[in-house]
Design an enzyme around this catalytic site. Structure first.
Site, PDB file in Angstrom:
ATOM      1  N   THR A 190      19.832  26.943  26.004  1.00 21.54           N
ATOM      2  CA  THR A 190      19.153  25.835  25.632  1.00 21.54           C
ATOM      3  C   THR A 190      18.671  25.065  27.097  1.00 21.54           C
ATOM      4  OG1 THR A 190      20.008  25.175  23.519  1.00 21.54           O
ATOM      5  CG2 THR A 190      19.210  23.156  25.005  1.00 21.54           C
ATOM      6  N   GLY A 220      20.692  19.093  16.471  1.00 20.70           N
ATOM      7  CA  GLY A 220      21.794  18.873  17.215  1.00 20.70           C
ATOM      8  C   GLY A 220      21.435  17.674  18.253  1.00 20.70           C
ATOM      9  N   GLY A 242      24.863  22.793  24.933  1.00 18.08           N
ATOM     10  CA  GLY A 242      26.235  23.166  24.305  1.00 18.08           C
ATOM     11  C   GLY A 242      26.188  22.675  22.799  1.00 18.08           C
TER      12      GLY A 242
HETATM   13  C1  SD4 Z   1      22.284  22.055  19.652  1.00 17.43           C
HETATM   14  N1  SD4 Z   1      22.598  21.598  22.115  1.00 17.43           N
HETATM   15  O1  SD4 Z   1      21.387  22.173  19.156  1.00 17.43           O
HETATM   16  C2  SD4 Z   1      21.984  22.606  21.289  1.00 17.43           C
HETATM   17  C3  SD4 Z   1      22.428  23.937  21.447  1.00 17.43           C
HETATM   18  C4  SD4 Z   1      22.401  24.471  22.974  1.00 17.43           C
HETATM   19  O2  SD4 Z   1      22.507  26.216  24.479  1.00 17.43           O
HETATM   20  O3  SD4 Z   1      22.592  23.646  23.738  1.00 17.43           O
HETATM   21  N2  SD4 Z   1      22.579  25.685  22.950  1.00 17.43           N
HETATM   22  O4  SD4 Z   1      23.347  21.837  19.601  1.00 17.43           O
END
Ligand code: SD4
Length: 329
Positions: A190, A220, A242
């Site tokens: 991300t 998210g 994350g």
């Molecule tokens: C989420 N924070 O959808 C995002 C996922 C993510 O690197 O950061 N992936 O929870």
């Protein structure tokens, strides 16, 4: 007599003062983090999660030619949205458990304006749709089909976001259908980006396809203003990557900006943000979160739970991959 009592008390107090930092650090964090690596005030500058060289280079190109922080973050993160090999952002992103790629993104400008799209399908650049939500509607967030419909009205094209590689991996995943994100391997690309332009104004953007094989409709932290991203032009900005559920629970990016407002450096604020999350997850060490932050002076910082996270800065000093300290080594 009085003097002896004073001396006795003051030596006890001194001992307590000496002991307290040690006890505190032992109790709160068995491995105290080293703090404040980047201390030089500097802008224009761009900072992003992970080691996204091309995205940060694009944002720097915009900043270096006098562009705004808002344009820089939009153009910068679009590079990752368009990279079919990045399976956590835009085209090529991992689908949900039903095989649909659903994208989340948000953007925030120097005036506190913001826009977001949630669980949007079939549109390649959610960050640009988020910007349109911010600039052309009375709303902050559009979700699902409403977001997609709005994108078509604004001239965005319908595209297939599911690449063959992501489709085949999803078919493989379906054999067990076990939702168990692997730290730093799955779900780790991300992009959250923060920029300060030549006028000293700050903007930020964050874009993702979310956690791979999530439930349909799951959203998210990344498109949630305050959680995955927050900017206050008087103070600074923060963004996250994350496991989004944990970032949402502590409104992580807003927390970090508020900690900077109270005087913490970006580095100290990121560390405190991670510690808050760990305090709510005692005994857990099976998930990753990384925060990055920048303050009004262009000082930067980053911190994460698990080793392996890094963030990239790009300024007049060149581009640097900054390996992040972690709560757990
Ligand atoms: C989420 N924070 O959808 C995002 C996922 C993510 O690197 O950061 N992936 O929870």
């Amino acid at each position: 007599m009085e003097r002896r009592k004073f001396l006795k008390n003051s030596s006890t107090a001194t001992a307590a003062l000496v002991a307290t930092p040690f006890l505190t650090s032992c109790k709160e964090d068995a491995k105290p983090a080293k703090t404040v690596k980047n201390t030089k005030a500097l802008y224009p500058i761009v900072i992003c999660t992970w080691n996204f060289m091309n995205a940060s280079a694009k944002a720097w190109e915009v900043l270096n030619s006098g562009g705004t922080a808002l344009d820089a973050v939009e153009q910068g993160v679009k590079v990752e949205e368009d990279d079919v090999n990045n399976q956590t952002v835009g085209t090529g992103g991992r689908p949900d458990r039903d095989g649909n790629v659903t994208l989340d993104a948000c953007i925030m400008d120097k005036d506190g304006n913001c826009g977001a799209v949630l669980a949007m399908q079939n549109i390649a650049n959610p960050i640009s749709v988020a910007r349109k939500v911010m600039e052309d509607t009375p709303h902050v967030m559009l979700a699902g089909q409403g977001a997609e419909q709005f994108a078509y009205e604004k001239g965005f094209e319908k595209v297939n976001l599911l690449t063959e590689q992501s489709r085949l991996e999803w078919l493989e995943w379906k054999k067990t259908s076990e939702y168990k994100p692997i730290i730093n391997i799955e779900n780790h690309d991300t992009i959250g980006m923060l920029a300060i332009d030549k006028n000293g104004d700050i903007a930020g953007g964050c874009t993702t396809s979310g956690m791979g094989y999530k439930m349909a409709g799951r959203v998210g932290d990344s498109p949630i203003i305050g959680a995955g991203l927050f900017v206050d032009n008087e103070v600074g900005g923060a963004t996250a990557t994350g496991v989004g559920e944990e970032v949402v629970r502590t409104v992580g990016s807003f927390l970090i900006v508020e900690l900077m407002r109270q005087g913490k450096s970006p580095q100290e604020a990121c560390e405190e943000g991670v510690k808050r999350i760990m305090a709510k997850n005692e005994g857990r060490n099976d998930f990753q979160i990384g925060f990055i932050a920048i303050n009004k002076q262009g000082e930067t910082g980053g911190y994460c739970i698990q080793a392996g996270f890094s963030y990239r800065t790009y300024s007049e000093e060149g581009h640097i991959d900054n390996p992040s300290e972690s709560y757990i080594s």
